[in-house]
Design an enzyme around this catalytic site. Sequence first.
Site, mmCIF file in Angstrom:
data_model
loop_
_atom_site.group_PDB
_atom_site.id
_atom_site.type_symbol
_atom_site.label_atom_id
_atom_site.label_comp_id
_atom_site.label_asym_id
_atom_site.label_seq_id
_atom_site.Cartn_x
_atom_site.Cartn_y
_atom_site.Cartn_z
ATOM 1 C CB SER A 157 -0.621 -0.221 1.348
ATOM 2 O OG SER A 157 -1.766 0.802 1.120
ATOM 3 N NE ARG A 227 -8.270 1.730 11.467
ATOM 4 C CZ ARG A 227 -6.811 1.539 10.549
ATOM 5 N NH1 ARG A 227 -7.479 2.613 9.336
ATOM 6 N NH2 ARG A 227 -6.473 0.557 10.723
ATOM 7 C CG ASP A 323 -6.619 -3.638 -3.066
ATOM 8 O OD1 ASP A 323 -7.776 -3.002 -3.015
ATOM 9 O OD2 ASP A 323 -5.233 -3.855 -3.150
ATOM 10 C CG HIS A 356 -6.323 -2.276 0.079
ATOM 11 N ND1 HIS A 356 -4.416 -2.176 -0.916
ATOM 12 C CD2 HIS A 356 -5.061 -1.510 1.544
ATOM 13 C CE1 HIS A 356 -3.894 -1.842 -0.687
ATOM 14 N NE2 HIS A 356 -4.129 -1.247 0.696
ATOM 15 C CG ASP A 357 -6.858 -4.422 5.408
ATOM 16 O OD1 ASP A 357 -6.678 -3.495 5.496
ATOM 17 O OD2 ASP A 357 -7.942 -4.540 6.615
#
Length: 379
Positions: A157, A227, A323, A356-357
Amino acid sequence: MPTVFPDDSVGLVSPQTLHFNEPLELTSGKSLAEYDLVIETYGELNATQSNAVLICHALSGHHHAAGYHSVDERKPGWWDSCIGPGKPIDTRKFFVVALNNLGGCNGSSGPASINPATGKVYGADFPMVTVEDWVHSQARLADRLGIRQWAAVVGGSLGGMQALQWTISYPERVRHCLCIASAPKLSAQNIAFNEVARQATLSDPEFLGGYFQEQGVIPKRGLKLARMVGHITYLSDDAMGAKFGRVLKTEKLNYDLHSVEFQVESYLRYQGEEFSTRFDANTYLLMTKALDYFDPAAAHGDDLVRTLEGVEADFCLMSFTTDWRFSPARSREIVDALIAAKKNVSYLEIDAPQGHDAFLMPIPRYLQAFSGYMNRISV
């Protein structure tokens, strides 16, 4: 909490704080007269200093990438699945350096630290730092550690952006670049998500223009919302569906506007609350802006091929099918530019439902590919 650490763990680790007195000139035109960088190291530097690997962290990351700070620590470092004996970044072979970047809130100089010129917390007075500034500070760190050249610079990232910038700013100091789930610059949609998160933070009445620490308050509500927005973008629709679906937290629908009724609502609130208790709001603003500003090709007429013509490293890029924050197409932009610039590049698109994680998770095919590339690096 472990009483005996696994055989593939680096075990107990201790952070180090390194102080730098040399002024660091920043992209903004401002400078830091002095600053601290907090690091952790794993493994041993060999006699020729040829086995060093730099770990660059993403937005909310830090120096604690592997191992445990105590036997009471519940979770190991944020990339423990990838760093340690027998893991992709094998600490029997490599000397690994992980740091908390400037502007962070885990010990390195940042908005939450003391400004030596005033004796007060920097707050909003901490200058903006960019990916390029981070790389320059990391180069000074390498000098301090006696590392002339990295065997590899690795990051996912925002960390991948730093790894890419290393090859541009210091081509002779990087032999291999592993750029994972990243992009050559943010899309308009990505910048938009960051702006929504920033506005959530800025609109909190307790943000107080960034000087909230002087008043002894924390803009938790704004940071929590920021968040929550960000976390949604780190997960895929499939992953959220599989984990939560439409499962209720309550026995039945309450038909009111305030109840937390779905499991996914409860999860997001928990993630936001946890983040707001450990992260600094000014650091969050700074990190998202650093993401927005990253665009190394802008200095070369928006020509990514020309930007990468001077790099000397070999490259490994990996992306994940679900992602959508940093889609595989963004990694392929870098791959295509490297091929056009006649550079050595390997690329793998990994079928993974986590979004994405995924770059943080122990996905077998990912770890296998990661290990395969790192095993080929000679030290």
